[in-house]
Design a protein around this motif. Structure first.
Motif, mmCIF file in Angstrom:
data_model
loop_
_atom_site.group_PDB
_atom_site.id
_atom_site.type_symbol
_atom_site.label_atom_id
_atom_site.label_comp_id
_atom_site.label_asym_id
_atom_site.label_seq_id
_atom_site.Cartn_x
_atom_site.Cartn_y
_atom_site.Cartn_z
ATOM 1 N N LEU A 1 -40.512 -13.686 8.105
ATOM 2 C CA LEU A 1 -39.808 -15.140 7.339
ATOM 3 C C LEU A 1 -40.222 -16.292 7.881
ATOM 4 N N MET A 2 -40.662 -16.408 9.122
ATOM 5 C CA MET A 2 -41.149 -17.660 9.511
ATOM 6 C C MET A 2 -42.498 -18.030 9.068
ATOM 7 N N ARG A 3 -43.435 -16.970 9.119
ATOM 8 C CA ARG A 3 -44.713 -17.222 8.438
ATOM 9 C C ARG A 3 -44.682 -17.808 6.822
ATOM 10 N N TYR A 4 -43.609 -16.983 6.300
ATOM 11 C CA TYR A 4 -43.368 -17.393 4.736
ATOM 12 C C TYR A 4 -42.930 -18.620 4.760
ATOM 13 N N GLU A 5 -42.088 -19.358 5.498
ATOM 14 C CA GLU A 5 -41.495 -20.487 5.499
ATOM 15 C C GLU A 5 -42.554 -21.647 5.809
ATOM 16 N N SER A 6 -43.679 -21.157 6.717
ATOM 17 C CA SER A 6 -44.798 -22.110 6.841
ATOM 18 C C SER A 6 -45.403 -22.199 5.756
ATOM 19 N N GLU A 7 -45.803 -21.088 5.057
ATOM 20 C CA GLU A 7 -46.705 -20.975 3.727
ATOM 21 C C GLU A 7 -45.946 -21.866 2.803
ATOM 22 N N LEU A 8 -44.367 -21.826 2.589
ATOM 23 C CA LEU A 8 -43.782 -22.613 1.621
ATOM 24 C C LEU A 8 -43.670 -24.122 1.838
ATOM 25 N N LEU A 9 -43.694 -24.461 3.144
ATOM 26 C CA LEU A 9 -44.005 -26.040 3.643
ATOM 27 C C LEU A 9 -45.380 -26.276 3.127
ATOM 28 N N ILE A 10 -46.233 -25.610 3.561
ATOM 29 C CA ILE A 10 -47.581 -26.145 2.903
ATOM 30 C C ILE A 10 -47.679 -26.497 1.784
ATOM 31 N N ILE A 11 -47.131 -25.477 0.661
ATOM 32 C CA ILE A 11 -47.328 -25.776 -0.624
ATOM 33 C C ILE A 11 -46.390 -26.846 -0.988
ATOM 34 N N ALA A 12 -45.121 -27.326 -0.369
ATOM 35 C CA ALA A 12 -44.602 -28.182 -0.726
ATOM 36 C C ALA A 12 -45.256 -29.695 -0.353
ATOM 37 N N GLN A 13 -45.991 -29.437 0.861
ATOM 38 C CA GLN A 13 -46.695 -30.796 1.177
ATOM 39 C C GLN A 13 -47.884 -30.879 0.266
ATOM 40 N N GLU A 14 -48.540 -29.781 -0.011
ATOM 41 C CA GLU A 14 -49.521 -29.991 -1.222
ATOM 42 C C GLU A 14 -49.230 -30.515 -2.481
ATOM 43 N N LEU A 15 -47.877 -30.150 -2.896
ATOM 44 C CA LEU A 15 -47.374 -30.805 -3.977
ATOM 45 C C LEU A 15 -47.130 -32.324 -4.060
#
Length: 125
Positions: A87-101
């Protein structure tokens, strides 16, 4: 001259529509990411509660500690840790996607400013 002006206005209108569509896509994607982050937070909270309960059982502090096998509880503990790490890895991925947006949105605004400045007459420049 009128044709060129009409063609230019038509291109500007189409460009604005494309920009608006891209903004809407980014907005929908950002909303989806936000929803996923909220769901993820709920799952992490539930895992944390279960982890605390399991840890108490392992230490023998809980009333239920005698009913479960210690190897079974350790197995559950390690599965819990693996799930939490996932879940922590997935959260990191989501935060990266948000930053990319956010960066894409910023780039779009800069491109729009550039287009506006490029549209100014030569005399005004």
């Amino acid at each position: 001259a009128k044709r060129a002006l009409r063609r230019r206005r038509k291109l500007e209108k189409e460009t604005k529509q494309l920009i608006k569509q891209e903004e809407l896509k980014r907005l929908h994607k950002a909303q989806a990411v936000q929803r996923q982050l909220e769901e993820l937070e709920e799952r992490q909270r539930a895992l944390e509660i279960f982890g605390v309960k399991l840890e108490r059982e392992l230490r023998g502090e809980s009333a239920d500690s005698g009913t479960k096998d210690e190897t079974q509880m350790l197995h559950e503990w390690f599965e819990l840790v693996l799930e939490k790490n996932k879940l922590m890895r997935y959260e990191s991925e989501l935060l990266i996607i948000a930053q990319e947006l956010e960066l894409e949105d910023h780039q779009s605004r800069l491109e729009q400013k550039l287009r506006e400045k490029m549209a100014i007459d030569g005399k005004s420049k």
